[in-house]
Structures are given as structure tokens and as C-alpha cells.
Design a protein around this motif. Structure first.
Motif, PDB file in Angstrom:
ATOM      1  N   PHE A 191       0.585  -1.149  -0.030  1.00  0.00           N
ATOM      2  CA  PHE A 191      -0.023   0.116   0.136  1.00  0.00           C
ATOM      3  C   PHE A 191       0.946   1.213   0.098  1.00  0.00           C
ATOM      4  O   PHE A 191       0.493   2.298   0.423  1.00  0.00           O
ATOM      5  CB  PHE A 191      -0.864   0.213   1.126  1.00  0.00           C
ATOM      6  N   ASN A 192       2.002   1.164  -0.520  1.00  0.00           N
ATOM      7  CA  ASN A 192       2.814   2.324  -0.660  1.00  0.00           C
ATOM      8  C   ASN A 192       2.717   3.132  -1.922  1.00  0.00           C
ATOM      9  O   ASN A 192       3.389   4.128  -2.061  1.00  0.00           O
ATOM     10  CB  ASN A 192       4.347   1.834  -0.654  1.00  0.00           C
ATOM     11  N   GLU A 193       1.745   3.002  -2.791  1.00  0.00           N
ATOM     12  CA  GLU A 193       1.323   3.602  -4.130  1.00  0.00           C
ATOM     13  C   GLU A 193       1.351   5.113  -3.872  1.00  0.00           C
ATOM     14  O   GLU A 193       1.700   6.040  -4.694  1.00  0.00           O
ATOM     15  CB  GLU A 193       0.329   3.079  -4.706  1.00  0.00           C
ATOM     16  N   GLY A 194       0.472   5.455  -2.850  1.00  0.00           N
ATOM     17  CA  GLY A 194       0.249   6.903  -2.322  1.00  0.00           C
ATOM     18  C   GLY A 194      -1.007   7.578  -3.189  1.00  0.00           C
ATOM     19  O   GLY A 194      -1.388   8.650  -2.940  1.00  0.00           O
ATOM     20  N   SER A 195      -1.361   6.763  -4.456  1.00  0.00           N
ATOM     21  CA  SER A 195      -2.372   7.728  -5.294  1.00  0.00           C
ATOM     22  C   SER A 195      -2.963   6.538  -6.378  1.00  0.00           C
ATOM     23  O   SER A 195      -2.243   5.335  -6.375  1.00  0.00           O
ATOM     24  CB  SER A 195      -1.567   8.626  -6.222  1.00  0.00           C
ATOM     25  N   GLY A 196      -3.951   6.850  -6.902  1.00  0.00           N
ATOM     26  CA  GLY A 196      -4.408   5.979  -7.935  1.00  0.00           C
ATOM     27  C   GLY A 196      -5.604   5.096  -7.186  1.00  0.00           C
ATOM     28  O   GLY A 196      -5.506   5.134  -5.943  1.00  0.00           O
ATOM     29  N   SER A 197      -6.136   4.049  -8.163  1.00  0.00           N
ATOM     30  CA  SER A 197      -7.058   3.123  -7.469  1.00  0.00           C
ATOM     31  C   SER A 197      -6.707   1.590  -7.509  1.00  0.00           C
ATOM     32  O   SER A 197      -7.578   0.960  -7.374  1.00  0.00           O
ATOM     33  CB  SER A 197      -8.272   3.353  -8.195  1.00  0.00           C
ATOM     34  N   THR A 198      -5.276   1.387  -7.643  1.00  0.00           N
ATOM     35  CA  THR A 198      -4.885  -0.152  -7.890  1.00  0.00           C
ATOM     36  C   THR A 198      -3.979  -0.109  -6.790  1.00  0.00           C
ATOM     37  O   THR A 198      -2.900   0.657  -6.613  1.00  0.00           O
ATOM     38  CB  THR A 198      -4.137  -0.164  -9.351  1.00  0.00           C
ATOM     39  N   VAL A 199      -3.843  -1.352  -6.103  1.00  0.00           N
ATOM     40  CA  VAL A 199      -2.838  -1.689  -5.274  1.00  0.00           C
ATOM     41  C   VAL A 199      -2.189  -3.016  -5.695  1.00  0.00           C
ATOM     42  O   VAL A 199      -2.542  -3.976  -6.194  1.00  0.00           O
ATOM     43  CB  VAL A 199      -3.355  -2.270  -3.784  1.00  0.00           C
ATOM     44  N   THR A 200      -0.863  -2.677  -5.914  1.00  0.00           N
ATOM     45  CA  THR A 200       0.078  -3.758  -6.605  1.00  0.00           C
ATOM     46  C   THR A 200       0.457  -4.792  -6.012  1.00  0.00           C
ATOM     47  O   THR A 200       0.834  -4.595  -4.779  1.00  0.00           O
ATOM     48  CB  THR A 200       1.237  -2.815  -7.183  1.00  0.00           C
ATOM     49  N   GLY A 234       4.863 -10.658  -7.484  1.00  0.00           N
ATOM     50  CA  GLY A 234       5.216 -11.033  -8.888  1.00  0.00           C
ATOM     51  C   GLY A 234       3.919 -11.975  -9.433  1.00  0.00           C
ATOM     52  O   GLY A 234       3.862 -12.345 -10.640  1.00  0.00           O
ATOM     53  N   ASN A 235       2.964 -12.237  -8.684  1.00  0.00           N
ATOM     54  CA  ASN A 235       1.861 -13.177  -8.996  1.00  0.00           C
ATOM     55  C   ASN A 235       0.639 -12.449  -9.935  1.00  0.00           C
ATOM     56  O   ASN A 235      -0.382 -12.995 -10.378  1.00  0.00           O
ATOM     57  CB  ASN A 235       1.296 -13.869  -8.181  1.00  0.00           C
ATOM     58  N   GLY A 236       0.719 -11.190 -10.095  1.00  0.00           N
ATOM     59  CA  GLY A 236      -0.102 -10.346 -10.762  1.00  0.00           C
ATOM     60  C   GLY A 236      -1.693 -10.312  -9.963  1.00  0.00           C
ATOM     61  O   GLY A 236      -2.325  -9.759 -10.696  1.00  0.00           O
ATOM     62  N   ASN A 237      -1.642 -10.577  -8.573  1.00  0.00           N
ATOM     63  CA  ASN A 237      -2.954 -10.215  -8.012  1.00  0.00           C
ATOM     64  C   ASN A 237      -3.068  -8.943  -7.585  1.00  0.00           C
ATOM     65  O   ASN A 237      -3.287  -8.715  -6.396  1.00  0.00           O
ATOM     66  CB  ASN A 237      -2.981 -11.381  -6.678  1.00  0.00           C
ATOM     67  N   ASN A 238      -3.338  -8.046  -8.303  1.00  0.00           N
ATOM     68  CA  ASN A 238      -3.476  -6.589  -8.053  1.00  0.00           C
ATOM     69  C   ASN A 238      -4.995  -6.390  -7.703  1.00  0.00           C
ATOM     70  O   ASN A 238      -5.811  -7.260  -7.909  1.00  0.00           O
ATOM     71  CB  ASN A 238      -3.249  -5.599  -9.224  1.00  0.00           C
ATOM     72  N   GLY A 239      -5.070  -5.202  -6.711  1.00  0.00           N
ATOM     73  CA  GLY A 239      -6.303  -5.074  -6.307  1.00  0.00           C
ATOM     74  C   GLY A 239      -6.831  -3.817  -6.496  1.00  0.00           C
ATOM     75  O   GLY A 239      -5.895  -2.777  -6.884  1.00  0.00           O
ATOM     76  N   ILE A 240      -8.274  -3.689  -6.562  1.00  0.00           N
ATOM     77  CA  ILE A 240      -8.937  -2.380  -7.068  1.00  0.00           C
ATOM     78  C   ILE A 240      -9.510  -1.653  -5.342  1.00  0.00           C
ATOM     79  O   ILE A 240     -10.250  -2.296  -4.733  1.00  0.00           O
ATOM     80  CB  ILE A 240     -10.014  -2.695  -7.814  1.00  0.00           C
ATOM     81  N   ILE A 241      -9.130  -0.564  -5.365  1.00  0.00           N
ATOM     82  CA  ILE A 241      -9.613   0.257  -4.067  1.00  0.00           C
ATOM     83  C   ILE A 241     -10.964   0.794  -4.530  1.00  0.00           C
ATOM     84  O   ILE A 241     -11.297   1.436  -5.538  1.00  0.00           O
ATOM     85  CB  ILE A 241      -8.456   1.448  -4.123  1.00  0.00           C
TER      86      ILE A 241
END
Length: 216
Positions: free
Chosen positions: A188-197, A201-208
Motif C-alpha cells: 500500500f505504498n503507491e500513495g495515489s490511484g485506485s490500484t494496489v499492486t 510477482g503473481n499479478g494479484n493486483n487489487g482495486i480500491i
């Protein structure tokens, strides 16, 4: 600073308002029969009712595990086999209402274990013949009727039952992302946007959905 005096070094976390905020992972890439969930939690003192922290059920008829926190800051966790058979406990384990807490749930064979701040607290016995998915909702119950009120940071999913020493190690030092058995890791260090990466490396990104970025 967390309850045991360990400093949180990440720059950001996600803040959930307890009304309608959550993160949707929306993935079914699997974990084994044994697994571990770990995350940092900071509670808001105005919590009302049961606040769901994690839930990997997707309907009333599928099996899964869940964690929720009462308005008295007690951790409750459990398991649903098919929507009708439940195993859950009011743990009598209470979180620090001021500082960050590190919560881990470990499924190992027929035991579902709770750890708080790197220490074993208690366990319940659950069935072993269930296929689990990745967490479906962070910060909400699966059917979006109960939400978490507070901050969440550094959420990890492992497809193995971590040992006590491993839990303590990752509590002190976050995963690098390439560890064996790490299925998903979101700092949760992105700090902006609607995606948590997903840093595993498994590509299980989340949508806020509604949750806000926080520097706490």
C-alpha cells in the motif's frame, strides 16, 4: 509505532471509513490447504459493531475464512464450510486501540491459529477438505454489509503455514516479494490511484473502492 514498540517504516497505508470502503482482489488463483494471512492494523476508536478486516468467502454457499473486530476491539475469526456450518471464536484477544497491531491467521492441518504482534494467542479446529481462494475482500465482509474502520498496511498471503519465527521475522522486516510460498503481498505504498499492486510477482493486483491513501 506499534503496540510492542516496533516502528512501522512504510510511507503509506490505506484508510477505511467503516461505511463503504474496501479493496477487491477479485481473483481465484489458489492457495493450498495450509496458508497464512498477515497484516498491520490501526483501529479507529469510533468503531460501531463488528468490523470485517478480511473475508475470502464469495457467497453464502462457499467455504472460507474471515476475521472481524468488535467495537470493543476484540479479534474474532473463523471458518465457514458451506454457508451453514460455521466454526468461529470470540478470541478474548483485544487489540491496542491507539497503536498499530500485527495480526496473523495461520491455517495448518485442522487448526486455524491466531497470532498477535508475533505471539501465538489461540486456535480453533476446522475441517480440512476445503479448497480456499485468495482473499476476496480486504476491509469488508464478502457481501458488503460490514466494513472495517481504520488503517491497514503490509498485507501478505502465503500458501504455507508460517512458523512462529517466520511470522516474527516478517513482522520485523517486510517480504522482498520473491519468497517461496508468497502468493500475494501488498504494501500500500503507491500513495495515489485506485490500484494496489501485488509485489509477489503473481499479478494479484487489487482495486480500491473508496478507501483513501494515508501517510499514517
Amino acid at each position: 509505532t506499534v503496540g510492542n514498540g516496533t516502528a512501522v517504516t512504510n510511507n503509506n497505508s490505506l484508510s477505511f471509513d467503516g461505511v463503504d470502503d474496501y479493496v477487491n482482489l477479485n481473483t481465484t488463483s489458489g492457495i493450498n490447504q495450509d496458508f497464512t494471512w498477515s497484516t498491520w492494523v490501526l483501529l479507529n476508536t469510533d468503531m460501531v459493531g463488528s468490523q470485517f478486516l478480511l473475508d475470502n468467502r464469495t457467497s453464502t454457499s462457499n467455504g472460507g475464512c474471515f476475521i472481524y473486530i468488535t467495537d470493543e476491539f476484540e479479534v474474532s475469526y473463523g471458518f465457514s464450510e458451506n454457508g451453514t456450518n460455521y466454526w468461529n471464536t470470540s478470541s478474548q484477544i483485544f487489540l491496542d486501540s491507539v497503536n498499530w497491531n500485527y495480526i496473523s491467521i495461520v491455517k495448518e492441518n485442522d487448526k486455524l491459529k491466531l497470532f498477535r504482534n508475533g505471539l501465538f494467542e489461540n486456535e480453533i479446529t476446522v475441517p480440512t477438505n476445503i479448497t480456499y481462494s485468495l482473499i476476496h475482500k480486504i476491509g469488508a465482509r464478502y457481501n458488503l454489509v460490514q466494513y472495517f474502520n481504520g488503517n491497514i498496511d503490509d498485507f501478505e498471503i502465503w500458501n504455507t503455514a508460517l512458523s512462529l519465527s517466520e511470522i516474527q521475522s516478517y513482522m520485523s522486516s517486510s517480504p522482498t516479494g520473491n519468497e517461496a510460498g508468497l502468493v500475494g503481498y501488498w504494501n500500500f505504498n503507491e500513495g495515489s490511484g485506485s490500484t494496489v499492486t501485488d509485489l509477489s510477482g503473481n499479478g494479484n493486483n487489487g482495486i480500491i473502492n473508496g478507501a483513501a491513501w494515508s501517510t499514517d
